[in-house]
Motif scaffolding. Sequence first.
Motif, PDB file in Angstrom:
ATOM      1  N   PHE A 246     115.886 -25.514  53.149  1.00  0.00           N
ATOM      2  CA  PHE A 246     117.051 -25.718  52.278  1.00  0.00           C
ATOM      3  C   PHE A 246     116.784 -25.302  50.835  1.00  0.00           C
ATOM      4  CE2 PHE A 246     114.870 -29.761  51.990  1.00  0.00           C
ATOM      5  CZ  PHE A 246     114.982 -30.108  50.653  1.00  0.00           C
TER       6      PHE A 246
ATOM      7  N   LEU B  49     122.581 -23.745  53.161  1.00  0.00           N
ATOM      8  CA  LEU B  49     122.622 -25.056  53.819  1.00  0.00           C
ATOM      9  C   LEU B  49     123.282 -24.989  55.188  1.00  0.00           C
ATOM     10  CD1 LEU B  49     123.504 -27.375  50.819  1.00  0.00           C
ATOM     11  CD2 LEU B  49     121.315 -27.191  52.007  1.00  0.00           C
TER      12      LEU B  49
ATOM     13  N   ALA C  25     123.580 -34.765  57.719  1.00  0.00           N
ATOM     14  CA  ALA C  25     123.407 -34.710  56.262  1.00  0.00           C
ATOM     15  C   ALA C  25     123.627 -33.292  55.734  1.00  0.00           C
ATOM     16  CB  ALA C  25     122.017 -35.209  55.877  1.00  0.00           C
ATOM     17  N   TYR C  26     123.051 -32.306  56.393  1.00  0.00           N
ATOM     18  CA  TYR C  26     123.183 -30.930  55.920  1.00  0.00           C
ATOM     19  C   TYR C  26     124.606 -30.406  56.082  1.00  0.00           C
ATOM     20  CZ  TYR C  26     118.290 -30.425  54.894  1.00  0.00           C
ATOM     21  OH  TYR C  26     117.059 -30.560  54.322  1.00  0.00           O
TER      22      TYR C  26
ATOM     23  N   PHE D 176     127.245 -32.209  55.717  1.00  0.00           N
ATOM     24  CA  PHE D 176     127.938 -32.798  54.563  1.00  0.00           C
ATOM     25  C   PHE D 176     127.645 -32.006  53.295  1.00  0.00           C
ATOM     26  CE2 PHE D 176     127.921 -35.775  50.958  1.00  0.00           C
ATOM     27  CZ  PHE D 176     129.257 -36.158  50.972  1.00  0.00           C
ATOM     28  N   TRP D 177     126.372 -31.752  53.053  1.00  0.00           N
ATOM     29  CA  TRP D 177     125.973 -31.027  51.844  1.00  0.00           C
ATOM     30  C   TRP D 177     126.500 -29.596  51.835  1.00  0.00           C
ATOM     31  CZ3 TRP D 177     120.387 -32.962  52.744  1.00  0.00           C
ATOM     32  CH2 TRP D 177     120.284 -34.295  52.330  1.00  0.00           C
TER      33      TRP D 177
END
Length: 163
Positions: free
Chosen positions: A88, A93, A125-126, A128-129
């Motif tokens: 990342f 991402l 999580a990724y 979302f990011w």
Amino acid sequence: VSFFTKPEMFAFLVCRSVQLTMREGICNYSIVGFVHYSAMLVSGNKMVKGIRDASRIGKSAMSCWKKRFHATHTLPQLYDIYHGWIAFYTEPLQSCADALRQGFDVGMSLGETGTAFLNAIQHVAYSFWAGEKLHTILEKIDYYLELALLYKNEVAKGYLSIF
């Protein structure tokens, strides 16, 4: 495993793995050692050059794995470590999120549910990011939670419940 059970031994074991590889030659598990080594360097180094160098080591290890070994049984662990802790910094991402989903799928197909769920947690999580729509992420969380309950994975249930 040492990272969770005896974290004080993690650096020693990773460095020992790299040392053995340099002395004896490369094998499929050497790649895991190099990716762990890269993750260890990234986590302890906040300077841009150090992160770039560590990312280069991880990327080289993944490239070697794809060209020489391509052993499916190590893929879930490699994807979790490389795409979840290293890539990342230097890769988009969304591509990290996609690879983590692949790590989950392969881990489940191999019966490596523990590693598969580590990929799933990172995947959420990724996603979302990376800016994925929240309703899509919630659907993923529900899917992963359902499987975590089915496979009685307490770690995944705990982390996914936070989301």
